[in-house]
Write a protein that holds these residues in place. Structure first.
Motif, short mmCIF file in Angstrom:
data_model
loop_
_atom_site.label_atom_id
_atom_site.label_comp_id
_atom_site.label_asym_id
_atom_site.label_seq_id
_atom_site.Cartn_x
_atom_site.Cartn_y
_atom_site.Cartn_z
N LEU A 1 0.82 -1.21 0.00
CA LEU A 1 0.00 0.00 0.00
C LEU A 1 0.85 1.26 0.00
O LEU A 1 0.50 2.27 -0.64
N LEU A 2 1.98 1.22 0.70
CA LEU A 2 2.87 2.38 0.69
C LEU A 2 3.41 2.63 -0.72
O LEU A 2 3.53 3.78 -1.16
N GLY A 3 3.72 1.55 -1.42
CA GLY A 3 4.15 1.70 -2.81
C GLY A 3 3.06 2.30 -3.68
O GLY A 3 3.33 3.13 -4.55
N ILE A 4 1.81 1.89 -3.42
CA ILE A 4 0.68 2.45 -4.16
C ILE A 4 0.55 3.94 -3.88
O ILE A 4 0.31 4.75 -4.80
N ALA A 5 0.74 4.33 -2.63
CA ALA A 5 0.64 5.76 -2.28
C ALA A 5 1.68 6.58 -3.03
O ALA A 5 1.38 7.67 -3.54
N LEU A 6 2.87 6.06 -3.13
CA LEU A 6 3.94 6.80 -3.80
C LEU A 6 3.76 6.83 -5.31
O LEU A 6 4.31 7.71 -5.98
N ARG A 7 3.00 5.88 -5.84
CA ARG A 7 2.67 5.93 -7.26
C ARG A 7 1.44 6.80 -7.53
O ARG A 7 1.34 7.45 -8.57
N GLY A 8 0.51 6.81 -6.59
CA GLY A 8 -0.73 7.52 -6.80
C GLY A 8 -0.65 9.01 -6.55
O GLY A 8 -1.31 9.81 -7.22
N LEU A 9 0.16 9.43 -5.58
CA LEU A 9 0.21 10.85 -5.22
C LEU A 9 0.65 11.76 -6.37
O LEU A 9 0.10 12.86 -6.51
N PRO A 10 1.63 11.37 -7.19
CA PRO A 10 1.98 12.27 -8.31
C PRO A 10 0.81 12.54 -9.24
O PRO A 10 0.73 13.62 -9.84
N ARG A 11 -0.12 11.60 -9.36
CA ARG A 11 -1.30 11.80 -10.21
C ARG A 11 -2.27 12.81 -9.62
O ARG A 11 -3.13 13.34 -10.32
N GLY B 1 -17.27 5.46 -23.10
CA GLY B 1 -17.53 4.27 -23.90
C GLY B 1 -16.93 3.05 -23.24
O GLY B 1 -17.19 2.76 -22.08
N SER B 2 -16.05 2.36 -23.94
CA SER B 2 -15.40 1.17 -23.38
C SER B 2 -14.09 1.52 -22.68
O SER B 2 -13.46 0.66 -22.07
N HIS B 3 -13.70 2.77 -22.77
CA HIS B 3 -12.43 3.20 -22.17
C HIS B 3 -12.67 3.78 -20.78
O HIS B 3 -13.59 4.57 -20.57
N SER B 4 -11.84 3.38 -19.82
CA SER B 4 -11.94 3.92 -18.46
C SER B 4 -10.62 4.58 -18.08
O SER B 4 -9.54 4.14 -18.48
N SER B 5 -10.73 5.65 -17.33
CA SER B 5 -9.54 6.37 -16.86
C SER B 5 -9.90 7.08 -15.56
O SER B 5 -10.98 6.86 -15.00
N GLU B 6 -9.00 7.93 -15.06
CA GLU B 6 -9.25 8.67 -13.84
C GLU B 6 -9.05 10.15 -14.12
O GLU B 6 -8.14 10.54 -14.85
N ARG B 7 -9.88 10.96 -13.48
CA ARG B 7 -9.81 12.40 -13.67
C ARG B 7 -9.62 13.10 -12.32
O ARG B 7 -10.33 12.81 -11.36
N LEU B 8 -8.65 14.01 -12.26
CA LEU B 8 -8.42 14.77 -11.04
C LEU B 8 -9.38 15.95 -11.00
O LEU B 8 -9.48 16.73 -11.96
N GLY C 1 -5.16 17.95 -5.50
CA GLY C 1 -6.56 18.00 -5.85
C GLY C 1 -7.44 17.43 -4.76
O GLY C 1 -6.96 16.96 -3.72
N HIS C 2 -8.73 17.45 -5.03
CA HIS C 2 -9.69 16.92 -4.06
C HIS C 2 -9.96 15.44 -4.29
O HIS C 2 -9.98 14.65 -3.34
N THR C 3 -10.16 15.05 -5.55
CA THR C 3 -10.57 13.68 -5.84
C THR C 3 -9.98 13.21 -7.17
O THR C 3 -10.04 13.94 -8.16
N LEU C 4 -9.45 12.00 -7.17
CA LEU C 4 -9.11 11.32 -8.41
C LEU C 4 -10.26 10.35 -8.67
O LEU C 4 -10.42 9.36 -7.96
N ARG C 5 -11.07 10.65 -9.67
CA ARG C 5 -12.31 9.92 -9.89
C ARG C 5 -12.24 9.06 -11.15
O ARG C 5 -11.75 9.50 -12.18
N ALA C 6 -12.75 7.84 -11.04
CA ALA C 6 -12.84 6.97 -12.21
C ALA C 6 -13.92 7.47 -13.15
O ALA C 6 -15.03 7.81 -12.71
#
Length: 427
Positions: free
Chosen positions: A56-66, A83-90, A74-79
């Protein structure tokens, strides 16, 4: 650039807990305040839990730059789906979350800080947060920025503490969480400036909220929440007082503060769900659960461990068993089959909630328990099952994750006579 994480804190663990007990240590008054390597401590109870936290710590260090944007978070990184493509928006911007990330990142290597913050450090982020907080009307953001200034920035944010002192010296109502953050901030800043009055005001106000059942209400005083909600305290209303009062005990030798923190911790651990869930709303009158859902991932991996590990470091009981049980829910949650931990995206999805319109179950449960403590409508579980995943992740969740597991010794350093950092120039 990929960010490598390697835990390198000095191992100074206390006695190993039993596998079958969440508090196998002696009574609080007979425990010794000491430093605690938190990853080593959880490994003594659960190797699986320790491996989870490293992941989980590794995930935090990968996720925070996003989630970082132009010197803030930002406030929220939202999925989102197209269409068939999914991503995340800050989305949005949050001063609170920026201050929390500064606190968490301050315990990572400076090289990691700079990779996440585009060349800046956690200290610089704390300075920027304190400057922004001077014009903020959000008491919680002011308290968090003052705390980050002292602990991550190593300076006394005098304008913020003046505002907090004026509020706490008055009879104005204050949210329990904000009061707890203010107390923690004041204790952290004492080495850099005079916050003794604020510490006393915040401690008195916080202790006034402790119920005979060992729980805290949402507001201080509770009566300002009204007849139908004055009896309710959420999970956050419990963990931040546990943290603040544990630290007060270390800094002041206040046994009543430790007893209050211990009583609250014992109660929430006794109420923990069978699968490790940390429930959401409690009845402060009889110490029961008003409504369990949503169950938030951050409570499982960060907020509960942060408070309970602070308590242990302050000389309270060892609740490692409950911490490990809470961590297991992240991977083995009975409510839904959807994975909550997504390493490749650097996110931990926010919560599992009921399928309900406008928080209906919480509102109904608040009313029924206000009329009769413990009164619930069983049909609500059938009509509104907890089978919805909130596909978002917020920066503070990852900031508290870092802080909870890497901040060993932060509590013991508050003890009189402990080694103090060299004060920075007052802001």
């Amino acid at each position: 650039m990929p960010i490598n994480f390697q835990h390198s804190l000095t191992a100074r663990t206390q006695s190993a807990p039993s596998e079958n007990s969440s508090h196998s240590s002696p009574a609080p008054e007979r425990r010794r305040i000491g430093t605690l390597d938190r990853l080593e401590a959880i490994e003594l109870t659960s190797r699986e839990g320790q491996a989870q936290i490293v992941q989980l710590l590794g995930i935090a260090l990968r996720g925070l730059p996003r989630m970082h944007n132009d010197g803030a978070f930002g406030h929220t990184l939202r999925a989102v789906k197209d269409g068939s493509h999914s991503s995340e928006r800050l989305e949005g911007d949050s001063l609170r979350y920026t201050a929390i990330v500064a606190l968490g990142l301050s315990y990572a290597d400076e090289g990691i800080q700079k990779q996440i913050l585009n060349g800046s450090t956690a200290s610089e982020l704390a300075h920027a947060s304190a400057a922004r907080a001077e014009t903020s009307s959000d008491t919680g953001a002011v308290a968090l920025a003052a705390w980050a200034a002292a602990e991550a920035g190593r300076f006394h944010a005098a304008p913020l503490f003046r505002r907090l002192r004026l509020l706490l010296a008055s009879d104005a109502p204050i949210a329990t969480v904000h009061c707890a953050w203010t107390l923690t901030a004041a204790l952290a800043a004492e080495r850099f400036g005079d916050t003794q009055d604020l510490t006393a005001f915040a401690a008195k106000r916080l202790m006034s909220g402790l119920s005979p059942a060992g729980l805290f209400p949402h507001m201080l005083p509770a009566s300002v929440s009204g007849r139908l909600r004055g009896h309710i305290g959420c999970f956050a209303d419990q963990v931040y007082p546990i943290q603040a009062l544990s630290r007060l005990h270390v800094a002041r030798g206040d046994v009543s503060a430790l007893s209050a923190a211990q009583a609250c911790a014992e109660r929430i651990c006794a109420l923990q769900g069978a699968a490790g869930q940390w429930w959401w709303h409690y009845d402060t009158r009889d110490g029961s659960v008003v409504e369990g859902y949503p169950v938030y991932s951050v409570h499982q991996h960060a907020m509960a461990p942060m408070a309970l590990l602070d308590l242990r470091e302050a000389g309270g009981f060892d609740h490692s068993g409950a911490i490990a049980k809470g961590l297991r829910w992240l991977d083995r949650h009975p409510e839904v089959a959807v994975p909550l931990v997504v390493p490749e995206k650097g996110v931990i999805w926010r919560k599992v909630a009921r399928r309900e319109p406008r928080k209906a179950v919480r509102a109904i449960s608040a009313v029924t328990t206000a009329l009769v403590p413990g009164l619930h409508m069983p049909a609500l579980d059938v009509l509104f099952p907890p089978n919805q995943v909130d596909f978002e992740c917020r920066p503070y969740e990852l900031g508290w994750l870092l802080y909870a597991w890497l901040s060993g010794e932060v509590v013991s350093r508050l003890a009189p006579g402990s080694a103090q950092a060299t004060p920075a120039k007052e802001n």
